[in-house]
Design a protein around this motif. Structure first.
Motif, PDB file in Angstrom:
ATOM      1  N   GLU A 164       0.859  -1.188   0.000  1.00  0.00           N
ATOM      2  CA  GLU A 164       0.000   0.000   0.000  1.00  0.00           C
ATOM      3  C   GLU A 164       0.890   1.231   0.000  1.00  0.00           C
ATOM      4  O   GLU A 164       1.858   1.282   0.764  1.00  0.00           O
ATOM      5  CB  GLU A 164      -0.870  -0.024   1.258  1.00  0.00           C
ATOM      6  N   SER A 165       0.603   2.170  -0.883  1.00  0.00           N
ATOM      7  CA  SER A 165       1.353   3.430  -0.834  1.00  0.00           C
ATOM      8  C   SER A 165       0.385   4.599  -0.832  1.00  0.00           C
ATOM      9  O   SER A 165      -0.712   4.516  -1.403  1.00  0.00           O
ATOM     10  CB  SER A 165       2.351   3.531  -1.987  1.00  0.00           C
ATOM     11  N   ARG A 166       0.796   5.663  -0.184  1.00  0.00           N
ATOM     12  CA  ARG A 166       0.001   6.892  -0.119  1.00  0.00           C
ATOM     13  C   ARG A 166       0.798   7.988  -0.789  1.00  0.00           C
ATOM     14  O   ARG A 166       2.011   8.096  -0.563  1.00  0.00           O
ATOM     15  CB  ARG A 166      -0.286   7.261   1.341  1.00  0.00           C
ATOM     16  N   SER A 167       0.118   8.775  -1.582  1.00  0.00           N
ATOM     17  CA  SER A 167       0.805   9.826  -2.332  1.00  0.00           C
ATOM     18  C   SER A 167      -0.057  11.075  -2.373  1.00  0.00           C
ATOM     19  O   SER A 167      -1.270  11.007  -2.175  1.00  0.00           O
ATOM     20  CB  SER A 167       1.074   9.381  -3.772  1.00  0.00           C
ATOM     21  N   THR A 168       0.595  12.191  -2.678  1.00  0.00           N
ATOM     22  CA  THR A 168      -0.145  13.431  -2.877  1.00  0.00           C
ATOM     23  C   THR A 168      -0.131  13.787  -4.364  1.00  0.00           C
ATOM     24  O   THR A 168       0.599  13.173  -5.164  1.00  0.00           O
ATOM     25  CB  THR A 168       0.482  14.568  -2.040  1.00  0.00           C
ATOM     26  N   TYR A 169      -0.937  14.782  -4.692  1.00  0.00           N
ATOM     27  CA  TYR A 169      -1.092  15.237  -6.088  1.00  0.00           C
ATOM     28  C   TYR A 169       0.273  15.402  -6.784  1.00  0.00           C
ATOM     29  O   TYR A 169       1.186  16.019  -6.217  1.00  0.00           O
ATOM     30  CB  TYR A 169      -1.839  16.570  -6.106  1.00  0.00           C
ATOM     31  N   GLY A 170       0.376  14.846  -7.957  1.00  0.00           N
ATOM     32  CA  GLY A 170       1.571  15.049  -8.777  1.00  0.00           C
ATOM     33  C   GLY A 170       2.700  14.079  -8.512  1.00  0.00           C
ATOM     34  O   GLY A 170       3.687  14.061  -9.242  1.00  0.00           O
ATOM     35  N   ILE A 171       2.558  13.261  -7.468  1.00  0.00           N
ATOM     36  CA  ILE A 171       3.611  12.260  -7.198  1.00  0.00           C
ATOM     37  C   ILE A 171       3.508  11.156  -8.235  1.00  0.00           C
ATOM     38  O   ILE A 171       2.435  10.573  -8.443  1.00  0.00           O
ATOM     39  CB  ILE A 171       3.473  11.651  -5.780  1.00  0.00           C
ATOM     40  N   LEU A 172       4.636  10.885  -8.886  1.00  0.00           N
ATOM     41  CA  LEU A 172       4.711   9.829  -9.901  1.00  0.00           C
ATOM     42  C   LEU A 172       5.685   8.761  -9.389  1.00  0.00           C
ATOM     43  O   LEU A 172       6.822   9.089  -9.029  1.00  0.00           O
ATOM     44  CB  LEU A 172       5.202  10.435 -11.212  1.00  0.00           C
ATOM     45  N   ARG A 173       5.226   7.530  -9.323  1.00  0.00           N
ATOM     46  CA  ARG A 173       6.091   6.409  -8.929  1.00  0.00           C
ATOM     47  C   ARG A 173       6.259   5.526 -10.155  1.00  0.00           C
ATOM     48  O   ARG A 173       5.288   5.045 -10.712  1.00  0.00           O
ATOM     49  CB  ARG A 173       5.451   5.623  -7.773  1.00  0.00           C
ATOM     50  N   ALA A 203       6.746  -2.987 -17.237  1.00  0.00           N
ATOM     51  CA  ALA A 203       7.126  -1.875 -16.367  1.00  0.00           C
ATOM     52  C   ALA A 203       5.831  -1.184 -15.953  1.00  0.00           C
ATOM     53  O   ALA A 203       4.882  -1.100 -16.742  1.00  0.00           O
ATOM     54  CB  ALA A 203       8.031  -0.909 -17.113  1.00  0.00           C
ATOM     55  N   HIS A 204       5.818  -0.697 -14.717  1.00  0.00           N
ATOM     56  CA  HIS A 204       4.578  -0.140 -14.167  1.00  0.00           C
ATOM     57  C   HIS A 204       4.842   1.168 -13.433  1.00  0.00           C
ATOM     58  O   HIS A 204       5.842   1.298 -12.716  1.00  0.00           O
ATOM     59  CB  HIS A 204       3.962  -1.165 -13.180  1.00  0.00           C
ATOM     60  N   GLY A 205       3.932   2.116 -13.621  1.00  0.00           N
ATOM     61  CA  GLY A 205       4.028   3.372 -12.882  1.00  0.00           C
ATOM     62  C   GLY A 205       2.672   4.028 -12.757  1.00  0.00           C
ATOM     63  O   GLY A 205       1.729   3.673 -13.476  1.00  0.00           O
ATOM     64  N   PHE A 206       2.580   4.971 -11.844  1.00  0.00           N
ATOM     65  CA  PHE A 206       1.316   5.707 -11.713  1.00  0.00           C
ATOM     66  C   PHE A 206       1.573   7.090 -11.150  1.00  0.00           C
ATOM     67  O   PHE A 206       2.584   7.339 -10.482  1.00  0.00           O
ATOM     68  CB  PHE A 206       0.307   4.924 -10.852  1.00  0.00           C
ATOM     69  N   ILE A 207       0.628   7.985 -11.440  1.00  0.00           N
ATOM     70  CA  ILE A 207       0.711   9.363 -10.947  1.00  0.00           C
ATOM     71  C   ILE A 207      -0.613   9.712 -10.268  1.00  0.00           C
ATOM     72  O   ILE A 207      -1.679   9.330 -10.753  1.00  0.00           O
ATOM     73  CB  ILE A 207       1.045  10.338 -12.103  1.00  0.00           C
ATOM     74  N   THR A 208      -0.516  10.441  -9.162  1.00  0.00           N
ATOM     75  CA  THR A 208      -1.730  10.808  -8.430  1.00  0.00           C
ATOM     76  C   THR A 208      -2.350  12.075  -9.021  1.00  0.00           C
ATOM     77  O   THR A 208      -1.699  13.118  -9.106  1.00  0.00           O
ATOM     78  CB  THR A 208      -1.403  10.980  -6.932  1.00  0.00           C
ATOM     79  N   SER A 254      -5.519  13.177  -7.939  1.00  0.00           N
ATOM     80  CA  SER A 254      -6.346  13.805  -6.904  1.00  0.00           C
ATOM     81  C   SER A 254      -5.430  14.414  -5.835  1.00  0.00           C
ATOM     82  O   SER A 254      -4.206  14.247  -5.892  1.00  0.00           O
ATOM     83  CB  SER A 254      -7.278  12.759  -6.288  1.00  0.00           C
ATOM     84  N   GLU A 255      -6.025  15.074  -4.841  1.00  0.00           N
ATOM     85  CA  GLU A 255      -5.206  15.719  -3.808  1.00  0.00           C
ATOM     86  C   GLU A 255      -4.311  14.705  -3.091  1.00  0.00           C
ATOM     87  O   GLU A 255      -3.134  14.962  -2.820  1.00  0.00           O
ATOM     88  CB  GLU A 255      -6.143  16.407  -2.822  1.00  0.00           C
ATOM     89  N   THR A 256      -4.885  13.539  -2.790  1.00  0.00           N
ATOM     90  CA  THR A 256      -4.118  12.430  -2.201  1.00  0.00           C
ATOM     91  C   THR A 256      -4.625  11.130  -2.819  1.00  0.00           C
ATOM     92  O   THR A 256      -5.728  11.107  -3.383  1.00  0.00           O
ATOM     93  CB  THR A 256      -4.308  12.327  -0.666  1.00  0.00           C
ATOM     94  N   SER A 257      -3.830  10.073  -2.699  1.00  0.00           N
ATOM     95  CA  SER A 257      -4.321   8.754  -3.143  1.00  0.00           C
ATOM     96  C   SER A 257      -3.756   7.668  -2.247  1.00  0.00           C
ATOM     97  O   SER A 257      -2.690   7.840  -1.631  1.00  0.00           O
ATOM     98  CB  SER A 257      -3.908   8.471  -4.599  1.00  0.00           C
ATOM     99  N   ILE A 258      -4.495   6.594  -2.169  1.00  0.00           N
ATOM    100  CA  ILE A 258      -3.981   5.371  -1.528  1.00  0.00           C
ATOM    101  C   ILE A 258      -4.047   4.283  -2.591  1.00  0.00           C
ATOM    102  O   ILE A 258      -5.108   4.040  -3.189  1.00  0.00           O
ATOM    103  CB  ILE A 258      -4.796   4.960  -0.291  1.00  0.00           C
ATOM    104  N   PHE A 259      -2.896   3.680  -2.848  1.00  0.00           N
ATOM    105  CA  PHE A 259      -2.738   2.703  -3.928  1.00  0.00           C
ATOM    106  C   PHE A 259      -2.427   1.363  -3.274  1.00  0.00           C
ATOM    107  O   PHE A 259      -1.538   1.282  -2.424  1.00  0.00           O
ATOM    108  CB  PHE A 259      -1.571   3.171  -4.803  1.00  0.00           C
TER     109      PHE A 259
END
Ligand code: TDO
Length: 181
Positions: free
Chosen positions: A50-59, A118-123, A125-130
């Protein structure tokens, strides 16, 4: 649960059945028997992340190599992200092709990322839980990746360049060409 194919072989979406009532809603997020019946796969998931991110964070874009390669079943449990997968399976008819999908917690869509992607995602919304299941354990020594703004892949991350934030580690990732040479 409904099976929705994508243009990349082995990569698919699962749409859960959501039961709504006066209390709120309920859905099964994983059912081994149903997963196997729908997909024909007997994936053995061994790790939940589980990861938590804020707007604009790209993993990303990440993968594990060799015998430590991982399939992932990913979903968003709060907020909204853009998820992107790239087929980096040497010899695959869709080698170098990508698929992207907005995953919104309110819909509960799940994306199955096969080994060799290969996998990545960007948030968005204001925050996200992935949250995601993996069929192989984390192994730092097997980590690989591709830089998110690789010129060959030319991925559209849906946000303006100046809003995108990545880790120092991800800034060092190689190009698609170097990563797959
Ligand atoms: C992925 C992972 C990280 N970690 C640790 C290592 C590090 O100290 C910290 C943060 O790791 P990272 O910066 O690699 O986390 P993150 O950038 O969120 O990595 C994830 O990105 C997405 C896109 C994926 O597809 C995942 O497989 C995984 O690679 O957590 C674990 O202990 N176990 C794990 O399974």
């Amino acid at each position: 649960m409904k099976y929705l194919p994508t243009p990349l072989e082995g990569c698919f979406l699962l749409k859960p059945t959501i039961f709504k009532d006066e209390r709120g809603q309920f859905s099964e997020t994983f059912n081994k028997k149903a997963f196997e019946a729908l997909t024909g796969l007997s994936t053995n998931f061994v790790q939940d992340n589980e990861s938590r991110s804020t707007y604009g964070i790209l993993r990303g874009l990440h993968f594990q190599t060799g015998s430590m390669a991982q399939s992932k079943l990913v979903r968003v449990i709060q907020g909204k992200v853009l998820d992107i997968v790239v087929d980096v399976r040497i010899g695959s008819p869709t080698f170098g092709h990508h698929f992207s999908k907005v995953l919104d917690a309110s819909e509960g869509l799940q994306l199955f990322v096969p080994r060799g992607f290969a996998h990545g995602f960007i948030t968005l919304s204001e925050t996200s839980i992935f949250a995601y299941k993996c069929d192989n354990y984390y192994d730092k020594a097997s980590e690989g990746g591709i830089i998110y703004n690789d010129a060959t892949l030319s991925l559209d991350w849906h946000l303006p360049k100046e809003d995108i934030r990545i880790s120092e580690k991800d800034k060092q990732l190689p190009s698609f060409e170097a990563a797959t040479a």
